[in-house]
Design a protein around this motif. Structure first.
Motif, PDB file in Angstrom:
ATOM      1  N   CYS A  48       0.847  -1.195   0.000  1.00  0.00           N
ATOM      2  CA  CYS A  48       0.000   0.000   0.000  1.00  0.00           C
ATOM      3  C   CYS A  48       0.881   1.242   0.000  1.00  0.00           C
ATOM      4  O   CYS A  48       1.667   1.446   0.928  1.00  0.00           O
ATOM      5  CB  CYS A  48      -0.924   0.010   1.216  1.00  0.00           C
ATOM      6  N   ARG A 192      -9.790   4.234   2.180  1.00  0.00           N
ATOM      7  CA  ARG A 192      -8.672   4.263   3.114  1.00  0.00           C
ATOM      8  C   ARG A 192      -9.057   5.185   4.261  1.00  0.00           C
ATOM      9  O   ARG A 192      -9.640   6.254   4.032  1.00  0.00           O
ATOM     10  CB  ARG A 192      -7.391   4.743   2.425  1.00  0.00           C
ATOM     11  N   GLU A 214      -7.068   0.090   4.929  1.00  0.00           N
ATOM     12  CA  GLU A 214      -7.547   0.019   3.554  1.00  0.00           C
ATOM     13  C   GLU A 214      -8.602  -1.085   3.553  1.00  0.00           C
ATOM     14  O   GLU A 214      -8.307  -2.231   3.910  1.00  0.00           O
ATOM     15  CB  GLU A 214      -6.410  -0.311   2.590  1.00  0.00           C
TER      16      GLU A 214
END
Length: 222
Positions: A48, A192, A214
Motif C-alpha cells: 500500500c 482508506r 484500507e
C-alpha cells in the motif's frame, strides 16, 4: 515506610496520563500525514502506497460532490470523530438509505500508526473463504453494525480481538459509498481510513493508538 512511598510516587511519575497518550496519538497522526508512507509486508513487497496526504475539510468534500481527488491524494477529515477518509472507489449499487439493512463482506489491511507496523490483514488468500462479515443497519441516517459469527464463525477481526463490535470508524464511509452485489473487483467500493483510538476497536481504545485501514465493502449474496 518512607522508601515504599517514594517508590510508588516514582512509578506513578513514569506512567503516561491519558492526556499525554492522546497527545502522542495526535502527533503520530500528524506525522503520518506527511511521511510519504509505503506499507511493506514481511517479504519486502510494497502492499500500500499511502503517500503524502492532502487533508481537506468536510466543507470542501461536500462542495466537490463527496469525492476525494486521488491525483492529489486527498483525505477528508471529519472533525467530530477525527476520522480521515479517502474514497478510492465509490462502487456500484446504492448508498444505504434509512431503514436499509445489509450484510457486507469486508477485506482489509490494518496498520498501527503508533507502532509503525502492519497489525492485521484479511486481504490475503488465507482469509479469502472466511472474510469479515458485517450486519449493518441504517436507522434514520445512523449506522450500527456487528460482525456476524454465524455465517462463517467470524473473520480476522473476530479471531484477533474476540469481539463482534465493529469499529465506529469503519461505518463512516457507508454514508458515501455504494455497496452492491458487484461482479468484478473494479466495482467493489474501497476506502482508506485513519481511525483514532476513540473510533477504533477495543484494543486501540484501551491502548490509545490510531490505525490506518484500507478496506473494501461488498454486499453479500443470498
Amino acid at each position: 515506610m518512607v522508601l515504599p512511598a517514594l517508590f510508588v510516587l516514582a512509578s506513578c511519575d513514569d506512567e503516561e496520563t491519558y492526556a499525554e497518550q492522546k497527545e502522542k496519538e495526535r502527533d503520530a497522526i500528524a506525522a503520518f500525514l506527511g511521511r510519504n508512507v509505503n506499507i511493506i509486508d514481511e517479504t519486502g513487497d510494497t502492499i500500500c502506497k499511502v503517500g503524502v496526504i492532502n487533508k481537506i475539510s468536510e466543507e470542501q468534500f461536500l462542495a466537490q460532490d463527496t469525492v476525494t481527488d486521488l491525483s492529489r491524494n486527498e483525505y477528508v477529515l471529519f472533525s467530530s470523530s477525527g476520522v480521515y477518509m479517502q474514497i478510492v472507489r465509490r462502487g456500484v449499487g446504492e448508498v444505504m438509505k434509512p431503514g436499509d439493512r445489509k450484510r457486507i463482506i469486508c477485506r482489509f489491511l490494518e496498520y498501527n500508526i503508533l507502532g509503525d507496523s502492519i497489525q492485521l490483514r484479511s486481504n490475503v488468500p488465507y482469509w479469502h473463504t472466511n472474510p469479515d462479515i458485517m450486519d449493518v443497519t441504517n436507522t434514520s441516517g445512523t449506522f450500527s453494525a456487528y460482525f456476524n459469527t454465524t455465517v462463517n464463525s467470524g473473520g480476522a477481526m473476530y479471531a484477533a480481538y474476540s469481539s463482534t463490535s465493529v469499529p465506529k470508524g469503519w461505518l463512516v464511509p457507508l454514508s458515501y459509498i455504494k455497496v452492491g452485489r458487484q461482479f468484478s473487483e473494479d466495482q467493489i467500493s474501497k476506502v482508506r481510513l485513519i481511525v483514532p483510538h476513540s473510533e477504533g476497536h477495543a484494543n486501540a481504545t484501551s491502548s490509545v493508538y490510531p490505525c490506518f485501514y484500507e478496506i473494501t465493502y461488498q454486499e453479500m449474496r443470498d
